[in-house]
Design a protein around this motif. Structure first.
Motif, PDB file in Angstrom:
ATOM      1  N   ALA A  77      -3.612   8.210  -2.965  1.00 12.95           N
ATOM      2  CA  ALA A  77      -3.075   9.233  -3.866  1.00 12.95           C
ATOM      3  C   ALA A  77      -4.161   9.955  -4.646  1.00 12.95           C
ATOM      4  CB  ALA A  77      -2.069   8.590  -4.828  1.00 12.95           C
ATOM      5  N   THR A 124      -8.464   3.316  -8.911  1.00 14.54           N
ATOM      6  CA  THR A 124      -8.200   4.558  -8.166  1.00 14.54           C
ATOM      7  C   THR A 124      -9.468   5.216  -7.629  1.00 14.54           C
ATOM      8  OG1 THR A 124      -8.217   5.778 -10.275  1.00 14.54           O
ATOM      9  CG2 THR A 124      -6.064   5.063  -9.425  1.00 14.54           C
ATOM     10  N   GLU A 162       3.283  -2.787  -1.286  1.00 17.04           N
ATOM     11  CA  GLU A 162       4.158  -1.617  -1.302  1.00 17.04           C
ATOM     12  C   GLU A 162       3.473  -0.371  -0.757  1.00 17.04           C
ATOM     13  OE1 GLU A 162       3.258  -3.413  -3.862  1.00 17.04           O
ATOM     14  OE2 GLU A 162       4.965  -4.183  -4.999  1.00 17.04           O
ATOM     15  N   LEU A 163       2.158  -0.269  -0.961  1.00 16.67           N
ATOM     16  CA  LEU A 163       1.404   0.894  -0.516  1.00 16.67           C
ATOM     17  C   LEU A 163       0.404   0.516   0.577  1.00 16.67           C
ATOM     18  CD1 LEU A 163       0.874   2.427  -4.054  1.00 16.67           C
ATOM     19  CD2 LEU A 163       2.414   3.285  -2.286  1.00 16.67           C
ATOM     20  N   ASN A 164       0.682  -0.577   1.275  1.00 18.39           N
ATOM     21  CA  ASN A 164      -0.171  -1.053   2.378  1.00 18.39           C
ATOM     22  C   ASN A 164      -1.557  -1.483   1.912  1.00 18.39           C
ATOM     23  OD1 ASN A 164       1.594  -0.472   4.845  1.00 18.39           O
ATOM     24  ND2 ASN A 164       1.550   1.533   3.825  1.00 18.39           N
ATOM     25  N   GLN A 165      -1.657  -1.863   0.638  1.00 17.58           N
ATOM     26  CA  GLN A 165      -2.956  -2.251   0.094  1.00 17.58           C
ATOM     27  C   GLN A 165      -3.402  -3.643   0.541  1.00 17.58           C
ATOM     28  OE1 GLN A 165      -0.047  -1.988  -1.580  1.00 17.58           O
ATOM     29  NE2 GLN A 165      -0.121  -2.921  -3.612  1.00 17.58           N
ATOM     30  N   SER A 170      -7.555  10.233   2.973  1.00 18.93           N
ATOM     31  CA  SER A 170      -6.580   9.731   2.007  1.00 18.93           C
ATOM     32  C   SER A 170      -5.221  10.403   2.108  1.00 18.93           C
ATOM     33  CB  SER A 170      -7.124   9.899   0.583  1.00 18.93           C
ATOM     34  OG  SER A 170      -8.231   9.056   0.353  1.00 18.93           O
ATOM     35  N   GLU A 175      -4.197  -0.526  -5.923  1.00 18.19           N
ATOM     36  CA  GLU A 175      -3.337  -0.072  -4.832  1.00 18.19           C
ATOM     37  C   GLU A 175      -4.110   0.198  -3.539  1.00 18.19           C
ATOM     38  OE1 GLU A 175      -1.513   3.338  -6.561  1.00 18.19           O
ATOM     39  OE2 GLU A 175      -0.075   2.156  -7.733  1.00 18.19           O
ATOM     40  N   HIS A 176      -5.370  -0.228  -3.479  1.00 15.98           N
ATOM     41  CA  HIS A 176      -6.120  -0.088  -2.234  1.00 15.98           C
ATOM     42  C   HIS A 176      -7.169  -1.182  -2.133  1.00 15.98           C
ATOM     43  CE1 HIS A 176      -9.289   1.703  -4.705  1.00 15.98           C
ATOM     44  NE2 HIS A 176     -10.062   1.863  -3.638  1.00 15.98           N
ATOM     45  N   GLU A 234      -1.865   6.641   5.041  1.00 15.10           N
ATOM     46  CA  GLU A 234      -0.974   5.566   4.616  1.00 15.10           C
ATOM     47  C   GLU A 234      -0.563   4.710   5.821  1.00 15.10           C
ATOM     48  OE1 GLU A 234       3.297   4.935   2.341  1.00 15.10           O
ATOM     49  OE2 GLU A 234       2.253   6.855   2.222  1.00 15.10           O
ATOM     50  N   GLY A 289      -4.670   1.340   2.108  1.00 15.11           N
ATOM     51  CA  GLY A 289      -3.779   1.339   0.950  1.00 15.11           C
ATOM     52  C   GLY A 289      -3.511   2.749   0.473  1.00 15.11           C
ATOM     53  N   SER A 290      -3.207   2.898  -0.805  1.00 10.52           N
ATOM     54  CA  SER A 290      -2.873   4.204  -1.364  1.00 10.52           C
ATOM     55  C   SER A 290      -4.081   5.130  -1.388  1.00 10.52           C
ATOM     56  CB  SER A 290      -2.340   4.047  -2.789  1.00 10.52           C
ATOM     57  OG  SER A 290      -2.168   5.307  -3.404  1.00 10.52           O
TER      58      SER A 290
END
Length: 567
Positions: free
Chosen positions: A343, A377, A295-298, A351, A326-327, A355, A340-341
């Motif tokens: 965020a 994270t 979903e977050l290109n991870q 960062s 997410e990464h 994305e 990935g993310s």
């Protein structure tokens, strides 16, 4: 064998005697003096072919008396030479043949016996396919079986060979149907096996036999990675398997929601990392692949919300990959890349706008060493004998505060010089020094998060010494010392440390002290480890979704349990 009757006279000049040996069906029927106990050495051909297919091997069972006798064999009109039973005459040419056998005891030679047989054009038995010794499950392979002669009759036999047994005569026969090709070969137990395929003419006058031998042995694991709700591992033969939750495709297999036994991902692999809901691996040729939630290109930047096993780029020099929630990040030839993310800044200085891209993280000094840890994270990596971290600054896991760095900037961690075996969890990071002592920064996983003391510098963990292997889960850590002892500490709600430790947060405790371990991986709420000698894989902790690789017998498993295998 062509039946025959022959008289053969032998003169023993030294005894002044003359004797004749009656030959019937190729066997000596009349003894004669000559050895110390008054009996001549006698050879016997117990078994052999009457007809056979040309180009095959003729096998003969031989015997002789007395006990100290030796056998000698001759083919057709050839010279005698020492032989033993079973005697194998390979690649027999078409036509009639005779095997001659005699026995020798001390200086005395017994009478000839012989076996006549004929090699004819065969029925054209063709068996293709391999039953590989590196298969570790019920179906060990398939064979294509065919005859060039249309009227041939096929029959198959499968035998489990016991200790000291190498032939069908002493083995346990199992059912095997070969009426339909390909023939799927399945076994239910570990052990050695013999498979024979016999093809005969319908009148039974000529048969050909092909055999396959194979061994089914327990899987031997080389690597394991415990993720959020799934696990992956690589066998010593470089086969990759994953099991557990599959709601995002993190097992690399479509069509199943979870698997309690390992599912294989095609190819041969050298590295694997299991994240929260996606996985990445490096194959034997250094190529990088990822699969699962995206979903977050991870997993695979620019692809859909979830992806099957997908290659990233065209490089073939990847050395390591680690994935978080997410990464993901990977290392090749001294360069560090993340995707990935971003965020929380966990994919570096880019960062805020990266994305859908794989971005390179520049080392502050020199090149990246290959030491790499990816948390949910944040990210930590080694360069110039130091540790550098970037990402979420909330809990100190990066070793600095937001005020000390720009968003996503990699800064050196104080007190972490020379640390290796880096690991990263939800709110902490750790490594080990040259003596094996563990240092951590961020929140102490042994303390309740609400009262945990945050350390921005690498701080030694008491009761850890000579740690050679280190792994970090979401909120617990495990390590293996130089003697093979397994130690864990931190969150134990789901017995991911051990049922021997208290509920909640635990100090450093030894796990399964009677075993010696070589690899360990701490996941979200479970742990997995490889036993040193047997290379057997065990998992424990929360059992939901099949992440332990065994049938669910309760909400949690407090002691290492063997990963199930499809026997």
């Amino acid at each position: 064998m062509r039946r025959g009757l022959a008289w053969s006279c032998v003169v023993w000049w030294w005894a002044g005697l003359c004797g004749c040996v009656l030959m019937f069906d190729g066997e000596a029927a009349l003894d004669a003096p000559g050895t110390e106990n008054g009996e001549a050495p006698v050879a016997t051909i117990l078994q052999g072919p009457e007809t056979m297919a040309r180009g095959r091997s003729a096998i003969f069972e031989l015997a002789c008396e007395p006990a100290d006798c030796a056998l000698e064999c001759a083919r057709d009109e050839g010279e005698y030479d020492t032989c033993e039973s079973p005697y194998i005459w390979e690649d027999v040419s078409e036509g009639e043949h005779r095997l001659r056998v005699r026995a020798r005891a001390q200086a005395h030679v017994g009478a000839d016996v012989w076996w006549d047989f004929e090699a004819r054009p065969g029925v054209g038995l063709v068996v293709t396919g391999e039953l590989s010794v590196d298969r570790f499950y019920r179906n060990v392979g398939s064979l294509e079986i065919a005859c060039e002669e249309a009227e041939c009759v096929l029959e198959c036999g499968l035998w489990q060979l016991g200790e000291g047994c190498d032939e069908a005569q002493c083995a346990t026969k199992m059912y095997l149907d070969c009426s339909q090709s390909p023939v799927e070969v399945e076994v239910m137990e570990l052990g050695r096996y013999l498979l024979e395929v016999e093809a005969c003419r319908r009148d039974g006058t000529l048969c050909e036999v092909e055999e396959r031998r194979f061994k089914v042995e327990a899987p031997k694991w080389a690597m394991v990675s415990a993720g959020g709700r799934h696990s992956c591992g690589i066998l010593q033969n470089q086969h990759l398997y994953c099991w557990g939750a599959n709601d995002s495709g993190q097992l690399g297999e479509a069509g199943v929601t979870e698997a309690r036994a390992p599912l294989r991902i095609d190819g041969r692999w050298s590295w694997v990392s299991a994240g929260e809901a996606h996985s990445c691996g490096i194959d034997e040729k250094g190529r990088l692949y990822c699969w699962g939630g995206n979903e977050l290109n991870q997993a695979a930047p620019g692809e859909g919300e979830w992806v099957g096993v997908t290659r990233l780029g065209m490089r073939s020099d990847w050395e390591r990959v680690e994935v978080g929630a997410e990464h993901s990040c990977g290392v090749r030839v001294g360069k560090l890349y993340c995707w990935g993310s971003g965020a929380a800044g966990q994919v570096g200085p880019a960062s805020s706008y990266s994305e859908g891209m794989m971005v390179e993280i520049n080392a502050a000094s020199g090149s990246w060493s290959g030491e790499l840890a990816v948390g949910p994270t944040h990210t930590c990596a080694g360069a110039a004998d130091s540790v550098w971290c970037f990402g979420d600054t909330t809990h100190g896991a990066v070793g600095h505060t937001l005020e000390e760095a720009t968003f996503g900037e990699a800064l050196e961690v104080s007190g972490a010089q020379g640390l290796t075996r880096l690991v990263a969890g939800e709110r902490y990071s750790c490594g080990r020094d040259s003596t094996g002592e563990v240092y951590c920064w961020g929140e102490d996983v042994r303390e309740d998060p609400e009262g945990a003391v945050i350390s921005l510098a690498a701080t030694p963990i008491a009761e850890t010494a000579a740690i050679a292997v280190l792994s970090g889960g979401a909120e617990h850590i495990c390590g293996i010392d130089t003697e093979g002892g397994l130690w864990c500490w931190g969150e134990n709600t789901w017995r991911q440390i051990s049922s021997d430790a208290g509920e909640g947060r635990s100090e450093v405790v030894q796990v399964a002290s009677t075993r010696s371990w070589s690899q360990v991986s701490a996941g979200g709420e479970h742990s997995c480890a490889i036993e040193r000698e047997s290379r057997k894989l065990y998992c424990w902790g929360r059992s939901r979704d099949g992440r332990l690789g065994s049938e669910m017998t309760g909400a949690a498993v407090g002691q290492p349990r063997a990963v199930a295998w499809e026997y």
